[in-house]
Design an enzyme around this catalytic site. Structure first.
Site, mmCIF file in Angstrom:
data_model
loop_
_atom_site.group_PDB
_atom_site.id
_atom_site.type_symbol
_atom_site.label_atom_id
_atom_site.label_comp_id
_atom_site.label_asym_id
_atom_site.label_seq_id
_atom_site.Cartn_x
_atom_site.Cartn_y
_atom_site.Cartn_z
ATOM 1 N N SER A 62 0.927 -1.150 -0.143
ATOM 2 C CA SER A 62 -0.039 0.021 0.091
ATOM 3 C C SER A 62 0.750 1.279 0.022
ATOM 4 O O SER A 62 0.516 2.182 -0.548
ATOM 5 C CB SER A 62 -0.925 0.015 1.105
ATOM 6 O OG SER A 62 -1.769 -1.112 1.300
ATOM 7 N N ARG A 191 -0.964 0.003 14.268
ATOM 8 C CA ARG A 191 -0.843 1.350 13.871
ATOM 9 C C ARG A 191 -2.315 2.104 13.863
ATOM 10 O O ARG A 191 -2.570 3.016 13.520
ATOM 11 C CB ARG A 191 -0.736 1.261 12.255
ATOM 12 C CG ARG A 191 -1.756 0.687 11.289
ATOM 13 C CD ARG A 191 -1.448 0.929 9.959
ATOM 14 N NE ARG A 191 -2.460 0.203 9.308
ATOM 15 C CZ ARG A 191 -2.217 -0.364 7.931
ATOM 16 N NH1 ARG A 191 -0.838 0.041 7.414
ATOM 17 N NH2 ARG A 191 -3.039 -1.050 7.155
#
Length: 509
Positions: A62, A191
């Site tokens: 990503s 995250r």
């Protein structure tokens, strides 16, 4: 007259494969996408390996995908840059890396090497850890400890034993280093501000608290015996004589060898920030080095490989041309449509609005395959009604985040929800005589099975990704495109000349 918005819709982890086995993309009921593929021009884009500045055959991811799309040029990745510097020898002269080793040698303190012990190449690479061990040996460091984070996402779910075994053999061969802790990335590399996970990893690193094992290999096998694969290994402290091998202490040097920032930030903050509110901890005085810049606002951190600067990314250039833009994604992919899409720059451009939709708080996304796609959709529909934006960059996280669970039915459902959502958005934009480009940053959910073993596959793929041009205007698209060609295409449709820094070429014939 209202604006004719141009939207780039990124279906994260939605690749193309002709193979039916384990193909959640093919199996999903997706009437909207099926209709668009029949009705509108489309092509395939290279999203892995050399096409995106990675080594040949390396799957895309990503961060890399959004960097290449936003920059409109091939962006040579940290993996490639660091590997090249090891092979050519500059790595061993790197001033920042040397300063961390020198600090440990001079003060007779520990050198801690933290990171994902995996050849996945998405967040880190084992060869970089081996390079650090070589550097430590050259400099005469004796107290060198590895805190191994286990993967299971970018590599097969139960492959850590093999990589830990390889590392233990390398340690024996080179005669330096000991593995001190083992933690699944679910804990050490969160995250999404799930601080209770990070706290368990921190406690193992700093306080020697957690599960106990006599060796790293034993930590992995114990976890398998408890039904937990690599990603979910509960932070485990390796002991000798009933005491932790070591812990991170005041005066120690730490090198965090992950090169991808997003999943390294939270633990770095916990170890370094002067004021930290994630959980209760004592601030340590460390010589702390990160392989790349994780975040410009991090305190007390030195960076070994600084980010390259990319002038005139799509967002920056559109802003200079006095156009307005919106970036929208849920938490899991918010950094990708902002920081990474802007070439590693945190601050928004002028006239760049951002919408962050919280990701659902579930342990794993197979439990909620729809994630926050419907909330993203309703928000962007509201924003479209405002008639404010010339360009919108939107990311649907589902095909990637649910694909990473390895659970086929969940990935299929994820794609079905995204199809339902994108149908509503496309209709609205076509009503406004706008354009929607539908693409992906890399593959994932089109291959949920490891063809060689038949086991679930949780990693990305090297497959190409779709690029659809949905508009009331008819046009033809060329073949052999790459992600870097998307921004020049968007600029052409917006009637803007591309800047000289963009070496990608428009996909419109």
């Amino acid at each position: 007259m209202g604006k004719k918005p141009v939207m780039l819709m990124i279906l994260d982890g939605f690749g193309i494969s002709k193979i039916d086995n384990g193909n959640a993309v093919k199996a999903a009921y997706k009437p909207n996408l099926d209709k668009y593929f029949k009705k509108y021009p489309h092509t395939e884009l290279g999203a892995s390996g050399l096409s995106v500045g990675l080594p040949e055959g390396q799957m895309g991811n990503s961060e890399v995908g959004h960097l290449n799309i936003g920059a409109g040029r091939i962006v040579y990745q940290a993996l490639t840059r660091i590997t090249k510097s090891i092979n050519e020898g500059q790595f061993f002269k790197n001033e920042v890396l040397n300063s961390a080793v020198d600090n440990a040698v001079k003060n007779n303190s520990d050198l801690h090497l933290l990171g994902l012990v995996s050849p996945g190449g998405v967040h880190s690479h084992t060869n970089h850890l081996k390079g650090l061990l070589q550097l430590a040996k050259q400099k005469g460091a004796s107290r060198v400890y590895i805190h191994a984070f286990t993967d299971g996402r970018d590599v097969p779910p139960s492959s850590a034993y093999m990589y830990i075994d390889d590392m233990e053999k390398y340690i024996q061969k080179i005669g330096i280093g000991k593995i001190a802790t083992v933690s699944g990335r679910y804990y050490a590399m969160d995250r999404d501000k799930r601080w209770e996970r990070v706290e368990l990893a921190y406690n193992a690193l700093v306080y020697g608290r957690g599960n106990k094992a006599a060796s790293a290999s034993e930590a992995v096998t114990n976890s398998y015996d408890n039904g937990k694969t690599d990603e979910f290994i509960v932070p485990t402290v390796i002991e000798e004589d009933n005491k932790p091998v070591t812990t991170i202490k005041n005066g120690d040097s730490v090198i965090f060898f992950n090169f991808r920032p997003d999943r390294a930030r939270q633990l770095t903050r916990a170890l370094n920030d002067n004021i930290f509110k994630g959980f209760k901890r004592e601030k340590l005085d460390l010589k702390f080095v990160t392989m790349t810049e994780y975040d410009a606002t991090l305190e007390n951190v030195y960076v070994a490989f600084n980010n390259e600067v990319y002038k005139n990314t799509l967002g920056e250039y559109v802003s200079k041309m006095e156009k307005s833009q919106l970036r929208i994604a849920e938490t899991e992919k918010y950094a990708h449509v902002t920081f990474f899409f802007n070439g590693g720059v945190e601050a928004p451009n002028r006239n760049e609005d951002r919408e962050l939709i919280p990701s659902p708080k579930v342990a794993t996304y197979d439990l909620k395959p729809e994630m926050s796609a419907r909330e993203v959709t309703s928000t962007v529909l509201d924003r479209l009604d405002q008639d404010k934006y010339d360009m919108i960059i939107l990311n649907f996280a589902n095909p990637d985040m649910v694909g990473h669970t390895g659970i086929f039915q969940a990935a299929k459902k994820a794609i079905e929800v995204v199809d339902e959502c994108l149908g509503r958005i496309v209709s609205k934009i076509l009503e406004k005589n706008g354009t929607v480009f539908i693409t992906a940053d890399h593959g994932n959910s089109e291959q949920m099975v490891d063809y060689s073993t038949g086991n679930p596959m949780t990693a990305h793929t090297t497959n190409s990704v779709p690029f659809l041009y949905v508009s009331k205007n008819s046009t033809e698209l060329r073949k052999d495109g790459i992600l870097a060609d998307i921004s020049p295409t968007i600029l052409q449709v917006m009637g803007l000349e591309k800047p000289k820094e963009m070496t990608g070429k428009s996909l419109i014939k």
